[in-house]
Write a protein that holds these residues in place. Structure first.
Motif, short mmCIF file in Angstrom:
data_model
loop_
_atom_site.label_atom_id
_atom_site.label_comp_id
_atom_site.label_asym_id
_atom_site.label_seq_id
_atom_site.Cartn_x
_atom_site.Cartn_y
_atom_site.Cartn_z
N THR A 1 -10.47 -7.98 -4.10
CA THR A 1 -10.86 -7.23 -2.92
C THR A 1 -12.23 -7.69 -2.43
O THR A 1 -12.90 -8.52 -3.05
CB THR A 1 -10.89 -5.72 -3.21
OG1 THR A 1 -11.67 -5.48 -4.37
CG2 THR A 1 -9.50 -5.17 -3.43
N GLN B 1 -15.51 -2.97 -0.41
CA GLN B 1 -14.52 -2.07 -1.01
C GLN B 1 -14.90 -1.76 -2.46
O GLN B 1 -14.83 -0.60 -2.89
CB GLN B 1 -13.13 -2.71 -0.94
CG GLN B 1 -12.62 -2.85 0.48
CD GLN B 1 -11.40 -3.73 0.59
OE1 GLN B 1 -11.28 -4.73 -0.12
NE2 GLN B 1 -10.49 -3.37 1.48
N TRP C 1 -4.12 3.11 -0.39
CA TRP C 1 -5.17 2.36 -1.09
C TRP C 1 -5.49 2.92 -2.48
O TRP C 1 -5.47 2.19 -3.47
CB TRP C 1 -6.44 2.33 -0.24
CG TRP C 1 -7.56 1.60 -0.89
CD1 TRP C 1 -8.61 2.15 -1.57
CD2 TRP C 1 -7.73 0.19 -0.97
NE1 TRP C 1 -9.43 1.16 -2.06
CE2 TRP C 1 -8.91 -0.05 -1.70
CE3 TRP C 1 -7.01 -0.90 -0.49
CZ2 TRP C 1 -9.38 -1.33 -1.95
CZ3 TRP C 1 -7.48 -2.17 -0.74
CH2 TRP C 1 -8.65 -2.38 -1.47
N TRP D 1 -6.68 1.20 3.53
CA TRP D 1 -8.06 1.37 3.12
C TRP D 1 -8.75 2.35 4.04
O TRP D 1 -8.67 2.26 5.26
CB TRP D 1 -8.79 0.02 3.18
CG TRP D 1 -10.26 0.14 3.08
CD1 TRP D 1 -11.18 -0.02 4.08
CD2 TRP D 1 -11.03 0.45 1.92
NE1 TRP D 1 -12.44 0.17 3.62
CE2 TRP D 1 -12.38 0.47 2.30
CE3 TRP D 1 -10.70 0.75 0.61
CZ2 TRP D 1 -13.41 0.75 1.40
CZ3 TRP D 1 -11.72 1.01 -0.28
CH2 TRP D 1 -13.05 1.01 0.12
#
Length: 187
Positions: free
Chosen positions: A106, A110, A142, A184
């Motif tokens: 990622t 994040q 997410w 997300w």
């Protein structure tokens, strides 16, 4: 590394055709390079075939990508649908930055929002495919994806890895996107 090397050799004809399609579409670079977070929080340069217009992350939704995103090129739609755009990451595996199996890498912003438990996913190298990929990819919210990755870290074994490898081809035919932010939530 042996598996990644063999896969790279086998995938080279597909990669060559895909690279040519990317180049012929708009003349831009074939590869897209992006800083991602790997094992123990270290950063590395992730490689992908470029599937979006040049400088796409500075336009529209930034790093978030959803189905029908106008920044995705014609060839990019096909490459994403078949996950061919991910094949250059076999180089990341050969360089020791990634593994064939593990949580998907990622972005730093994040990772900075992970809880202590979610940070456990950084205990292993990121992978081309993983437990979250065979359980819905980006169609899973997410936080649930991160929980699936943590489950993998806590239960990883050769048997679980074989199960992931066997189910990955089937996961490629499911949907890839989950809303405007890929599941997300930035806030």
């Amino acid at each position: 590394m042996v598996g990644a090397g063999a896969a790279l050799v086998l995938a080279s004809p597909v990669l060559s055709i895909a690279a040519l399609a990317v180049k012929l579409e708009d003349g831009g670079p074939v590869l897209y390079r992006q800083r991602r977070v790997g094992k123990d929080g270290g950063e590395f340069e992730l490689l992908k075939l470029r599937t979006m217009v040049v400088d796409a992350e500075r336009q529209g939704a930034g790093h978030a990508v959803d189905r029908g995103d106008p920044r995705i090129t014609r060839s990019g739609r096909v490459l994403r649908r078949l996950s061919v755009d991910e094949l250059p990451q076999l180089w990341n595996v050969l360089r020791g930055e990634m593994s064939l199996i593990g949580p998907r890498p990622t972005l730093r912003y994040q990772v900075e929002r992970y809880t202590e438990r979610q940070r456990r996913r950084l205990e292993v190298k990121p992978g081309l495919t993983g437990w979250a990929q065979i359980h819905g990819r980006a169609s899973v919210p997410w936080d649930d994806r991160i929980d699936l990755d943590v489950w993998y870290v806590e239960h990883r074994s050769p048997w679980v890895d074989l199960k992931i490898l066997a189910r990955t081809p089937f996961a490629l035919f499911r949907g890839t996107y989950k809303g405007a932010t890929g599941g997300w939530r930035a806030g």
